[in-house]
Design an enzyme around this catalytic site. Structure first.
Site, PDB file in Angstrom:
ATOM      1  N   HIS A  49      39.764 109.981 -59.814  1.00 22.72           N
ATOM      2  CA  HIS A  49      39.062 110.083 -58.528  1.00 22.72           C
ATOM      3  C   HIS A  49      38.058 111.223 -58.580  1.00 22.72           C
ATOM      4  CE1 HIS A  49      42.819 112.392 -58.370  1.00 22.72           C
ATOM      5  NE2 HIS A  49      42.204 113.247 -57.566  1.00 22.72           N
ATOM      6  N   HIS A  91      36.063 113.837 -56.337  1.00 20.20           N
ATOM      7  CA  HIS A  91      35.944 114.450 -55.010  1.00 20.20           C
ATOM      8  C   HIS A  91      34.462 114.709 -54.762  1.00 20.20           C
ATOM      9  CE1 HIS A  91      40.239 116.023 -54.630  1.00 20.20           C
ATOM     10  NE2 HIS A  91      40.183 115.839 -55.942  1.00 20.20           N
TER      11      HIS A  91
HETATM   12  P1  AMP Z   1      43.751 115.870 -56.876  1.00 27.44           P
HETATM   13  O1  AMP Z   1      44.521 117.112 -56.518  1.00 27.44           O
HETATM   14  O2  AMP Z   1      42.454 116.141 -57.546  1.00 27.44           O
HETATM   15  O3  AMP Z   1      44.611 114.883 -57.627  1.00 27.44           O
HETATM   16  O4  AMP Z   1      43.337 115.211 -55.499  1.00 27.44           O
HETATM   17  C1  AMP Z   1      44.129 114.325 -54.795  1.00 27.44           C
HETATM   18  C2  AMP Z   1      43.543 114.263 -53.406  1.00 27.44           C
HETATM   19  O5  AMP Z   1      44.067 113.131 -52.762  1.00 27.44           O
HETATM   20  C3  AMP Z   1      43.855 115.465 -52.513  1.00 27.44           C
HETATM   21  O6  AMP Z   1      42.622 116.055 -52.098  1.00 27.44           O
HETATM   22  C4  AMP Z   1      44.625 114.842 -51.342  1.00 27.44           C
HETATM   23  O7  AMP Z   1      44.337 115.460 -50.114  1.00 27.44           O
HETATM   24  C5  AMP Z   1      44.161 113.404 -51.393  1.00 27.44           C
HETATM   25  N1  AMP Z   1      45.048 112.405 -50.823  1.00 27.44           N
HETATM   26  C6  AMP Z   1      46.365 112.245 -51.068  1.00 27.44           C
HETATM   27  N2  AMP Z   1      46.839 111.174 -50.400  1.00 27.44           N
HETATM   28  C7  AMP Z   1      45.800 110.642 -49.721  1.00 27.44           C
HETATM   29  C8  AMP Z   1      45.637 109.534 -48.841  1.00 27.44           C
HETATM   30  N3  AMP Z   1      46.661 108.730 -48.532  1.00 27.44           N
HETATM   31  N4  AMP Z   1      44.405 109.302 -48.323  1.00 27.44           N
HETATM   32  C9  AMP Z   1      43.373 110.097 -48.624  1.00 27.44           C
HETATM   33  N5  AMP Z   1      43.451 111.160 -49.457  1.00 27.44           N
HETATM   34  C10 AMP Z   1      44.652 111.433 -49.985  1.00 27.44           C
END
Ligand code: AMP
Length: 115
Positions: free
Chosen positions: A101, A103
């Site tokens: 993903h 950001h």
């Molecule tokens: P990372 O730490 O780079 O793996 O980022 C994962 C991201 O996913 C974090 O910024 C979370 O806030 C986000 N996240 C987790 N669950 C969800 C969800 N159901 N919908 C939207 N964002 C999410």
């Protein structure tokens, strides 16, 4: 087959999300815990675990994904003021979801270096 992640479930609609952009290659939605006024996640429709997997991916797949990131930012009107794209990759970067993903962070002056 690899275990389903949160983002597999977002993509299938099992977990609700707020879509901001989508095309054949990507799905983009608001982060549930925003770290900036704009905080969007862009995921490929075909799962990779992280950027590390892209070393073995086709240039077409990588291109379509990155194009989707740029088109998401364009749709959000971020090109003029600017934005940051972050790929947390692996443990030291605190990647918490094993589904590639990007950001997209924007809407305020972002600090550098990141923590
Ligand atoms: P990372 O730490 O780079 O793996 O980022 C994962 C991201 O996913 C974090 O910024 C979370 O806030 C986000 N996240 C987790 N669950 C969800 C969800 N159901 N919908 C939207 N964002 C999410």
């Amino acid at each position: 087959m690899a275990e389903q992640t949160i983002f597999d479930k977002v993509l299938s609609g099992e977990i609700p999300s707020t879509s901001v952009y989508e095309d054949d290659a990507v799905y983009a939605f608001n982060d549930i815990n925003p770290q900036a006024p704009v905080h969007v996640l862009v995921i490929p429709r075909t799962r990779f675990e992280s950027v590390a997997d892209l070393a073995d991916a086709s240039p077409d797949a990588i291109g379509a994904f990155m194009r989707g990131v740029a088109l998401t930012a364009r749709k959000l009107g971020l090109e003029e003021a600017g934005y940051r794209v972050v790929f947390n990759t692996g443990a030291d970067a605190q990647q918490s979801v094993a589904y590639l993903h990007a950001h997209i962070l924007a809407g305020r002056k972002l600090g550098w270096p990141p923590g």
